[in-house]
Design a protein around this motif. Structure first.
Motif, PDB file in Angstrom:
ATOM      1  N   PHE A  51       3.856 -12.658   4.167  1.00  0.00           N
ATOM      2  CA  PHE A  51       3.274 -12.043   2.983  1.00  0.00           C
ATOM      3  C   PHE A  51       3.198 -10.521   3.079  1.00  0.00           C
ATOM      4  O   PHE A  51       2.845  -9.860   2.105  1.00  0.00           O
ATOM      5  N   THR A  52       3.538  -9.960   4.224  1.00  0.00           N
ATOM      6  CA  THR A  52       3.718  -8.515   4.322  1.00  0.00           C
ATOM      7  C   THR A  52       5.140  -8.145   3.928  1.00  0.00           C
ATOM      8  O   THR A  52       5.365  -7.115   3.284  1.00  0.00           O
ATOM      9  N   ALA A  53       6.093  -8.987   4.285  1.00  0.00           N
ATOM     10  CA  ALA A  53       7.501  -8.700   3.998  1.00  0.00           C
ATOM     11  C   ALA A  53       7.819  -8.803   2.506  1.00  0.00           C
ATOM     12  O   ALA A  53       8.648  -8.034   1.995  1.00  0.00           O
ATOM     13  N   ILE A  54       7.175  -9.706   1.806  1.00  0.00           N
ATOM     14  CA  ILE A  54       7.500  -9.914   0.385  1.00  0.00           C
ATOM     15  C   ILE A  54       7.268  -8.642  -0.446  1.00  0.00           C
ATOM     16  O   ILE A  54       8.168  -8.219  -1.179  1.00  0.00           O
ATOM     17  N   PRO A  55       6.091  -7.982  -0.361  1.00  0.00           N
ATOM     18  CA  PRO A  55       5.943  -6.739  -1.140  1.00  0.00           C
ATOM     19  C   PRO A  55       6.877  -5.625  -0.677  1.00  0.00           C
ATOM     20  O   PRO A  55       7.318  -4.803  -1.481  1.00  0.00           O
ATOM     21  N   LEU A  56       7.195  -5.604   0.610  1.00  0.00           N
ATOM     22  CA  LEU A  56       8.126  -4.580   1.089  1.00  0.00           C
ATOM     23  C   LEU A  56       9.517  -4.775   0.496  1.00  0.00           C
ATOM     24  O   LEU A  56      10.191  -3.802   0.136  1.00  0.00           O
ATOM     25  N   SER A  83       1.799   1.027  -4.834  1.00  0.00           N
ATOM     26  CA  SER A  83       0.999  -0.183  -4.974  1.00  0.00           C
ATOM     27  C   SER A  83       1.529  -1.298  -4.073  1.00  0.00           C
ATOM     28  O   SER A  83       0.755  -1.994  -3.402  1.00  0.00           O
ATOM     29  N   LEU A  84       2.832  -1.465  -4.039  1.00  0.00           N
ATOM     30  CA  LEU A  84       3.420  -2.510  -3.189  1.00  0.00           C
ATOM     31  C   LEU A  84       3.207  -2.199  -1.707  1.00  0.00           C
ATOM     32  O   LEU A  84       2.947  -3.108  -0.907  1.00  0.00           O
ATOM     33  N   LEU A  85       3.305  -0.926  -1.330  1.00  0.00           N
ATOM     34  CA  LEU A  85       3.045  -0.550   0.066  1.00  0.00           C
ATOM     35  C   LEU A  85       1.577  -0.775   0.427  1.00  0.00           C
ATOM     36  O   LEU A  85       1.264  -1.227   1.534  1.00  0.00           O
ATOM     37  N   ALA A  86       0.672  -0.473  -0.501  1.00  0.00           N
ATOM     38  CA  ALA A  86      -0.756  -0.724  -0.257  1.00  0.00           C
ATOM     39  C   ALA A  86      -1.026  -2.217  -0.139  1.00  0.00           C
ATOM     40  O   ALA A  86      -1.849  -2.648   0.675  1.00  0.00           O
ATOM     41  N   THR A  87      -0.325  -3.008  -0.930  1.00  0.00           N
ATOM     42  CA  THR A  87      -0.481  -4.461  -0.849  1.00  0.00           C
ATOM     43  C   THR A  87      -0.003  -4.971   0.504  1.00  0.00           C
ATOM     44  O   THR A  87      -0.663  -5.799   1.136  1.00  0.00           O
ATOM     45  N   ALA A  88       1.143  -4.474   0.960  1.00  0.00           N
ATOM     46  CA  ALA A  88       1.661  -4.884   2.272  1.00  0.00           C
ATOM     47  C   ALA A  88       0.711  -4.436   3.382  1.00  0.00           C
ATOM     48  O   ALA A  88       0.456  -5.187   4.334  1.00  0.00           O
ATOM     49  N   TYR A  89       0.170  -3.218   3.261  1.00  0.00           N
ATOM     50  CA  TYR A  89      -0.789  -2.738   4.257  1.00  0.00           C
ATOM     51  C   TYR A  89      -2.042  -3.601   4.268  1.00  0.00           C
ATOM     52  O   TYR A  89      -2.574  -3.906   5.338  1.00  0.00           O
ATOM     53  N   THR A  90      -2.512  -3.983   3.097  1.00  0.00           N
ATOM     54  CA  THR A  90      -3.698  -4.829   3.005  1.00  0.00           C
ATOM     55  C   THR A  90      -3.471  -6.146   3.728  1.00  0.00           C
ATOM     56  O   THR A  90      -4.327  -6.620   4.471  1.00  0.00           O
ATOM     57  N   MET A  91      -2.309  -6.720   3.536  1.00  0.00           N
ATOM     58  CA  MET A  91      -2.024  -8.009   4.169  1.00  0.00           C
ATOM     59  C   MET A  91      -1.888  -7.860   5.678  1.00  0.00           C
ATOM     60  O   MET A  91      -2.337  -8.706   6.440  1.00  0.00           O
ATOM     61  N   ARG A  92      -1.275  -6.797   6.114  1.00  0.00           N
ATOM     62  CA  ARG A  92      -0.965  -6.657   7.534  1.00  0.00           C
ATOM     63  C   ARG A  92      -2.114  -6.082   8.354  1.00  0.00           C
ATOM     64  O   ARG A  92      -2.385  -6.549   9.458  1.00  0.00           O
ATOM     65  N   GLY A 155       1.342  -6.111  -9.683  1.00  0.00           N
ATOM     66  CA  GLY A 155       0.156  -6.918  -9.975  1.00  0.00           C
ATOM     67  C   GLY A 155       0.302  -8.352  -9.486  1.00  0.00           C
ATOM     68  O   GLY A 155      -0.640  -8.931  -8.942  1.00  0.00           O
ATOM     69  N   VAL A 156       1.487  -8.906  -9.674  1.00  0.00           N
ATOM     70  CA  VAL A 156       1.739 -10.275  -9.204  1.00  0.00           C
ATOM     71  C   VAL A 156       1.652 -10.321  -7.681  1.00  0.00           C
ATOM     72  O   VAL A 156       1.045 -11.236  -7.110  1.00  0.00           O
ATOM     73  N   MET A 157       2.236  -9.343  -7.011  1.00  0.00           N
ATOM     74  CA  MET A 157       2.193  -9.308  -5.545  1.00  0.00           C
ATOM     75  C   MET A 157       0.759  -9.164  -5.040  1.00  0.00           C
ATOM     76  O   MET A 157       0.368  -9.823  -4.078  1.00  0.00           O
ATOM     77  N   LEU A 158      -0.022  -8.317  -5.697  1.00  0.00           N
ATOM     78  CA  LEU A 158      -1.413  -8.153  -5.290  1.00  0.00           C
ATOM     79  C   LEU A 158      -2.177  -9.463  -5.466  1.00  0.00           C
ATOM     80  O   LEU A 158      -2.952  -9.861  -4.595  1.00  0.00           O
ATOM     81  N   GLY A 159      -1.936 -10.145  -6.576  1.00  0.00           N
ATOM     82  CA  GLY A 159      -2.590 -11.431  -6.800  1.00  0.00           C
ATOM     83  C   GLY A 159      -2.214 -12.459  -5.747  1.00  0.00           C
ATOM     84  O   GLY A 159      -3.069 -13.198  -5.246  1.00  0.00           O
ATOM     85  N   VAL A 160      -0.937 -12.495  -5.384  1.00  0.00           N
ATOM     86  CA  VAL A 160      -0.472 -13.441  -4.358  1.00  0.00           C
ATOM     87  C   VAL A 160      -1.117 -13.119  -3.010  1.00  0.00           C
ATOM     88  O   VAL A 160      -1.556 -14.021  -2.288  1.00  0.00           O
ATOM     89  N   ILE A 161      -1.202 -11.849  -2.672  1.00  0.00           N
ATOM     90  CA  ILE A 161      -1.778 -11.446  -1.391  1.00  0.00           C
ATOM     91  C   ILE A 161      -3.274 -11.762  -1.347  1.00  0.00           C
ATOM     92  O   ILE A 161      -3.785 -12.247  -0.333  1.00  0.00           O
TER      93      ILE A 161
END
Length: 186
Positions: A51-56, A83-92, A155-161
């Motif tokens: 789930f870190t790789a998907i937003p990247l 936003s996608l990088l922040a989402t990946a950072y949040t997950m990782r 937004g979809v990626m953030l919701g998934v994460i």
């Protein structure tokens, strides 16, 4: 002589199950809890990686539009990538489990990181909402370098994460550890 019928006393099903159940001693309980914890940690590590790789990978959609002629489209693509990088950072990197009972000493660096982690999802959510509003406003725009529907991806990626992190948090072995026998020599 007529057949003799012997009557048995009625027993509830759970009464018979108690007799067949094998209880674990303290060492076996500890071993089972450790195995479950190791399985949970390895599964969480796998989910975190995926789930870190998907937003990247999703950032590739917006890289081409950074060279668009419109400054507003470049800005929107840049916000989407951030936003996608922040989402990946949040997950990782954001801690999955909250610090319980003050086990970590609070240093100024830890306080800043904790403040950043706690503000990252709401700020990222605000960016995703603004990108969604822009998509709704410019739905029929033909002069876009990329399809405006792509601005829904962050937004979809953030919701998934957020959903994946909630699922990972739902497994809490601390309650299982609390159920462990309290006395020694069981």
């Amino acid at each position: 002589m007529a057949a003799v019928r012997l009557r048995k006393a009625f027993r509830y099903p759970e009464e018979s199950d108690d007799d067949d159940r094998e209880e674990l001693d303290e060492e076996e309980q500890e071993r089972v809890i450790q195995q479950l914890q190791q399985q949970n940690e390895s599964r969480n590590a796998q989910y975190s990686l995926v789930f870190t790789a998907i937003p990247l990978f999703a950032t590739m959609v917006f890289l081409s539009s950074l060279g668009a002629q419109s400054a507003s489209e470049r800005l929107l693509s840049f916000l989407s990538i951030l936003s996608l990088l922040a989402t990946a950072y949040t997950m990782r990197s954001a801690p999955l489990y909250p610090d319980r009972k003050g086990k970590k000493p609070l240093t100024p660096q830890n306080e800043r990181l904790e403040m950043i982690h706690s503000a990252l999802i709401p700020v990222n959510g605000a960016v995703c909402v603004s990108l969604t509003l822009i998509y709704m406003i410019f739905l029929n725009g033909d002069s876009w370098y990329i399809n405006p529907a792509f601005y829904l991806i962050p937004g979809v990626m953030l919701g998934v994460i957020v959903l994946a992190r909630a699922t990972m948090l739902s497994v809490d072995l601390a309650t299982l550890k609390d159920l462990q026998y309290e006395y020694k020599g069981a």
